[in-house]
Design an enzyme around this catalytic site. Structure first.
Site, PDB file in Angstrom:
ATOM      1  CG  ASP A   1       7.419   2.903  -8.937  1.00 50.70           C
ATOM      2  OD1 ASP A   1       8.436   2.201  -9.176  1.00 50.70           O
ATOM      3  OD2 ASP A   1       7.388   3.756  -8.034  1.00 50.70           O
TER       4      ASP A   1
ATOM      5  CG  ASP B   1       2.125   0.709  -0.519  1.00 45.02           C
ATOM      6  OD1 ASP B   1       2.854  -0.300  -0.552  1.00 45.02           O
ATOM      7  OD2 ASP B   1       2.109   1.502   0.447  1.00 45.02           O
TER       8      ASP B   1
ATOM      9  CE1 TYR C   1      17.021  -4.720  -1.317  1.00 47.80           C
ATOM     10  CE2 TYR C   1      19.192  -5.738  -1.379  1.00 47.80           C
ATOM     11  CZ  TYR C   1      18.100  -5.205  -2.036  1.00 47.80           C
ATOM     12  OH  TYR C   1      18.082  -5.167  -3.409  1.00 47.80           O
TER      13      TYR C   1
ATOM     14  CE  LYS D   1      15.777  -7.601  -3.260  1.00 45.66           C
ATOM     15  NZ  LYS D   1      14.762  -7.460  -4.318  1.00 45.66           N
TER      16      LYS D   1
END
Length: 217
Positions: free
Chosen positions: A42, A67, A162, A166
Site C-alpha cells: 500500500d 506507489d 473512475y 474500471k
C-alpha cells in the site's frame, strides 16, 4: 477432508495491493486465515504495517510501502516478495483511487491522469511483472484484478473517469487471460458493488449516500 474456500492456499505467496484500504485489508486477512503468506502492499506505509502487524503469525507476512504509479519499480517489488515469501503464486490487485467530480466540466487532466495512472496503467504493468515471475517459476498462478460495477454502469456520483478505468481493467484482464492461459496463469476480475468504505464516502454527503442507498434493490 472437507473442502473450504482456502483449500490449496497453504504457504502460497500472495501479493495484495491496496492492502490498507477497506476491501484490501479484508482480502489480506482472508488470505492469511487460509494459510497463505501475504505481501501486503500500500502507499500508506504506517497503515499497511498496522494491518500486517495485527495478523496471527504476523512474522510470516510482509508489509511493503509502494506507489504503484512508479511502474519501473514493479519488477523489483515482485522480486522482493519472491525472495521474502519463497514464491509469487497469487496477485490480488485491489489498489485504486477515486476523485469524484459532480460536473464533468470540473474533471481536470490531472484528475483523469491520476486515476488512469493508478487504476489502469499500474494494473497492466504490475500484471506484466507478476506474470513474468510466474512464467519463470513454471508453476502457473492466479491473478485477480479488482474492478467495480461502475465498469458496466458508467459509475454514479461524479465517477465517470473512475468508471472508465474500471472498464479498461475488465478488457485488459480478458486479453491477459487469453495471453497467459498457455502458461497455466488465470486472470479474473472481481467487481464489487456498494461497500461501506472510505473510498465510497469520498466526495459524498449524507444526503448523497442516502439517495444512492435508495437505488439499491
Amino acid at each position: 477432508m472437507d473442502w473450504n474456500v482456502g483449500a490449496g492456499l497453504g504457504d502460497k505467496g500472495v501479493i495484495v495491493t491496496g492492502a490498507a484500504g477497506g476491501i484490501g485489508a479484508e482480502v489480506v486477512r482472508a488470505f492469511a486465515a487460509a494459510g497463505a503468506r501475504v505481501a501486503a502492499v500500500d502507499v500508506d506505509a504506517a497503515s499497511v504495517r498496522e494491518v500486517v502487524g495485527a495478523l496471527d503469525g504476523a512474522e510470516r507476512h510482509l508489509a511493503l510501502a509502494a506507489d504503484l504509479r512508479d511502474v519501473g519499480a514493479h519488477p523489483r517489488l515482485v522480486e522482493t516478495v519472491r525472495d521474502a515469501l519463497g514464491s509469487v503464486d497469487v496477485l490480488a490487485h485491489v489498489a485504486a483511487v477515486l476523485r469524484r467530480r459532480s460536473d464533468i466540466d470540473e474533471i481536470s487532466e490531472d484528475d483523469w491522469d491520476f486515476q488512469h495512472d493508478v487504476n489502469l496503467r499500474a494494473t497492466f504493468f504490475l500484471n506484466k511483472a507478476v506474470a513474468r515471475a510466474m512464467r519463470d517459476a513454471g508453476r502457473g498462478g492466479r491473478i485477480i484484478n479488482f474492478t467495480s460495477q461502475g465498469w458496466l454502469t458508467g459509475g454514479f456520483g461524479g465517477s465517470v473517469a473512475y468508471a472508465a478505468t474500471k472498464g479498461g481493467i475488465v478488457s485488459l484482464s480478458r486479453g491477459l487471460a487469453r495471453t497467459l492461459a498457455p502458461h497455466g496463469i488465470t486472470v479474473n476480475t472481481v467487481a464489487p458493488g456498494a461497500v461501506d468504505t472510505p473510498m465510497m464516502w469520498s466526495g459524498m454527503t449524507e444526503a448523497d449516500m442516502a439517495e444512492f442507498v435508495k437505488q439499491i434493490p
